[in-house]
Each structure stands twice: as C-alpha cells, then as structure tokens.
Design a protein around this motif. Structure first.
Motif, PDB file in Angstrom:
ATOM      1  N   ASP A  72       0.852  -1.188   0.000  1.00  0.00           N
ATOM      2  CA  ASP A  72       0.000   0.000   0.000  1.00  0.00           C
ATOM      3  C   ASP A  72       0.887   1.237   0.000  1.00  0.00           C
ATOM      4  N   ALA A  85       0.068   4.501  -0.330  1.00  0.00           N
ATOM      5  CA  ALA A  85      -0.777   5.706  -0.269  1.00  0.00           C
ATOM      6  C   ALA A  85       0.005   6.989   0.035  1.00  0.00           C
ATOM      7  N   TYR A  86       1.135   6.863   0.740  1.00  0.00           N
ATOM      8  CA  TYR A  86       1.868   8.064   1.156  1.00  0.00           C
ATOM      9  C   TYR A  86       3.187   8.257   0.427  1.00  0.00           C
ATOM     10  N   SER A 144      -2.703   5.695  -4.722  1.00  0.00           N
ATOM     11  CA  SER A 144      -3.936   6.447  -4.530  1.00  0.00           C
ATOM     12  C   SER A 144      -3.688   7.936  -4.721  1.00  0.00           C
ATOM     13  N   SER A 182      -5.643   9.960  -3.200  1.00  0.00           N
ATOM     14  CA  SER A 182      -6.337  10.530  -2.033  1.00  0.00           C
ATOM     15  C   SER A 182      -5.462  11.458  -1.204  1.00  0.00           C
ATOM     16  N   LYS A 183      -4.306  10.984  -0.778  1.00  0.00           N
ATOM     17  CA  LYS A 183      -3.463  11.770   0.129  1.00  0.00           C
ATOM     18  C   LYS A 183      -2.495  12.653  -0.639  1.00  0.00           C
ATOM     19  N   ARG A 220     -12.343   9.895  -5.228  1.00  0.00           N
ATOM     20  CA  ARG A 220     -12.088   8.478  -5.428  1.00  0.00           C
ATOM     21  C   ARG A 220     -11.330   8.189  -6.712  1.00  0.00           C
ATOM     22  N   CYS A 221     -10.039   8.084  -6.632  1.00  0.00           N
ATOM     23  CA  CYS A 221      -9.262   7.609  -7.769  1.00  0.00           C
ATOM     24  C   CYS A 221      -7.945   7.010  -7.268  1.00  0.00           C
TER      25      CYS A 221
HETATM   26  C1  LIG Z   1      -6.215   6.761   2.850  1.00  0.00           C
HETATM   27  C2  LIG Z   1      -5.524   5.479   2.770  1.00  0.00           C
HETATM   28  C3  LIG Z   1      -5.958   4.500   1.875  1.00  0.00           C
HETATM   29  C4  LIG Z   1      -7.205   4.668   1.052  1.00  0.00           C
HETATM   30  O1  LIG Z   1      -6.964   5.188  -0.189  1.00  0.00           O
HETATM   31  P1  LIG Z   1      -8.197   5.506  -1.126  1.00  0.00           P
HETATM   32  O2  LIG Z   1      -7.598   5.651  -2.494  1.00  0.00           O
HETATM   33  O3  LIG Z   1      -8.836   6.776  -0.633  1.00  0.00           O
HETATM   34  O4  LIG Z   1      -9.151   4.342  -1.046  1.00  0.00           O
HETATM   35  C5  LIG Z   1      -5.257   3.322   1.781  1.00  0.00           C
HETATM   36  N1  LIG Z   1      -4.172   3.103   2.561  1.00  0.00           N
HETATM   37  C6  LIG Z   1      -3.730   4.009   3.441  1.00  0.00           C
HETATM   38  C7  LIG Z   1      -2.531   3.697   4.279  1.00  0.00           C
HETATM   39  C8  LIG Z   1      -4.390   5.220   3.581  1.00  0.00           C
HETATM   40  O5  LIG Z   1      -3.975   6.115   4.479  1.00  0.00           O
END
Ligand SMILES: *Cc1c(COP(=O)(O)O)cnc(C)c1O
Length: 214
Positions: A17, A19-20, A48, A50-51, A59-60
């Motif tokens: 994952d 995400a960051y 993602s 998102s962040k 949502r993408c």
């Molecule tokens: C916010 C987050 C997600 C979710 O991502 P989305 O694309 O909004 O579904 C997944 N993993 C972590 C660690 C997050 O902080």
C-alpha cells in the motif's frame, strides 16, 4: 528486501500500500516496492490520489499487477494474476468517471505537480510542528518524516483510550488510539498533520500546557 525474500521463500504475495509515497523525502526510502529486485514476481502495489491531491472524496487510485505474477488455480494450473485482475476490473467496474480521470490527469501537469508539492509541504510543516512540540512536551515521538502522521507513546502508562479521553477533555484534541490498529498499538497514539496550520499551532500550545506525568 526482507519482505520480498520472505515472499519468495514462502510462496506468499505482498500487497504493498503506497498511499503516502508522495510524502517521502529521505533519499534512501524506496518510493515503490518494485525498486526492490525480484519484487515484480511477488508484489502488487496500490497507489492512490487521495493523500497526494485531496482525492479522498473524488475516489481515484490504481493497482499495479505485474505480468510476471502467477498464482495457482484449484486444480494446480498456473494462472496470471494480471489476467485475473483485468477480467475482474472489466467485469465488475466500469472505470473512474471521466471528470475524475481528467482531474487526476491534471496532477501530472506542471501546475498540478507544483500544487501537489505545495500542499504536501503545508502538511509536512504541520507534521514537524507536531513532532517538535510533542517531543518538547516530553513525549516519545515517531513519524512525521516521510509520512503525515505522528505517533507518541502514551505518558504515565495510560492506555490508548485513556490518553484519547485526556486529550479530548483537557485539550479539545481528537486523535487515533493506537489500539485501533491492533493489539500492538496499545499504549500508543496517532496524531494527524492533515489539519489547518493555525489549528496545529493551537493544538501544540494546548499540549505543551498539559502537565504530563511520564
Ligand atoms: C487513505 C488510505 C488508503 C485509502 O486510499 P483511497 O484511495 O482513498 O481508497 C489506503 N491506505 C492508506 C494507508 C491510507 O492512508
């Protein structure tokens, strides 16, 4: 490297994952699992918007499923995970809406890249403010570097939820009890840098005036 090695030795699959990823600043931290040799044979990576660009509501995101990834079907045949995933996506998902795709595309423009950089710098400034403030208040602190969250050890042997109540009642600050992440999180607490700068300053001030008994 250890995870990739483990996955290879144990026929396991890594779901990485990322995400960051955009918050990583230190040069020796990989931005993708695929920077690790051999990861293409054992890892799927999620990315993602998102962040990175405030897409939590829009949502993408996207998933990388390398063609080299193989699984075993019930009767022992080798199957391509990429082909399975592609079939799954084409059957059950009609794709992100066009307007959201165009918004995501805009992140890769010169202006978009610049704005993303600015936004992340804004939050990471909050992160170092929190990190330094909590540390100065005598708390043991982790994070706030390469990621917008700060972890603290709860003072005086308080449980995650006792510290949650204390911060809420005495400081008007809401955070995340470590216990919510699993039993190993007990005795720890997470604060986020995803707030307004002014609110973060106020939060650090209130925390500093707390008489924490370590
Ligand atoms: C916010 C987050 C997600 C979710 O991502 P989305 O694309 O909004 O579904 C997944 N993993 C972590 C660690 C997050 O902080």
């Amino acid at each position: 490297e250890k995870w990739v090695e483990y996955a290879k030795d144990n026929n396991a699959l890594i779901l990485f994952d990322s995400a960051y990823e955009a918050y990583i600043t230190e040069p020796d931290i990989p931005h993708s699992i695929y920077e690790i040799p051999g990861a293409k044979d054992v890892a799927i990576e999620f990315r993602s918007f998102s962040k990175t660009a405030g897409f939590t509501g829009l949502r993408c995101g996207y998933t990388v499923v390398p063609k080299a990834l193989k699984g075993l079907s019930k009767n022992g045949d080798e199957v391509s995970l990429n082909a399975l995933w592609n079939r799954r996506q084409c059957t059950k998902f009609n794709g992100a809406s066009y307007i959201v795709q165009r918004a995501a595309e805009a992140l890769y423009s010169t202006k978009g890249r610049h704005q993303v950089k600015e936004t992340i710098a804004y939050y990471m400034r909050n992160a170092s403010l929190l990190r330094n403030g909590l540390s100065a208040a005598g708390l043991e602190v982790w994070g706030g570097v390469n990621a917008p969250y700060i972890w603290v050890k709860t003072p005086g042997g308080l449980s995650s939820w006792e510290f949650f109540d204390l911060l809420l009642e005495k400081c008007g600050i809401a955070g995340t009890p470590g216990l919510g992440f699993g039993p190993s999180g007990e005795g720890y607490f997470r604060l986020t840098a995803f707030g307004r700068y002014e609110d973060t300053v106020a939060a650090v001030e209130r925390l500093s005036s707390l008489k924490l008994n370590k």
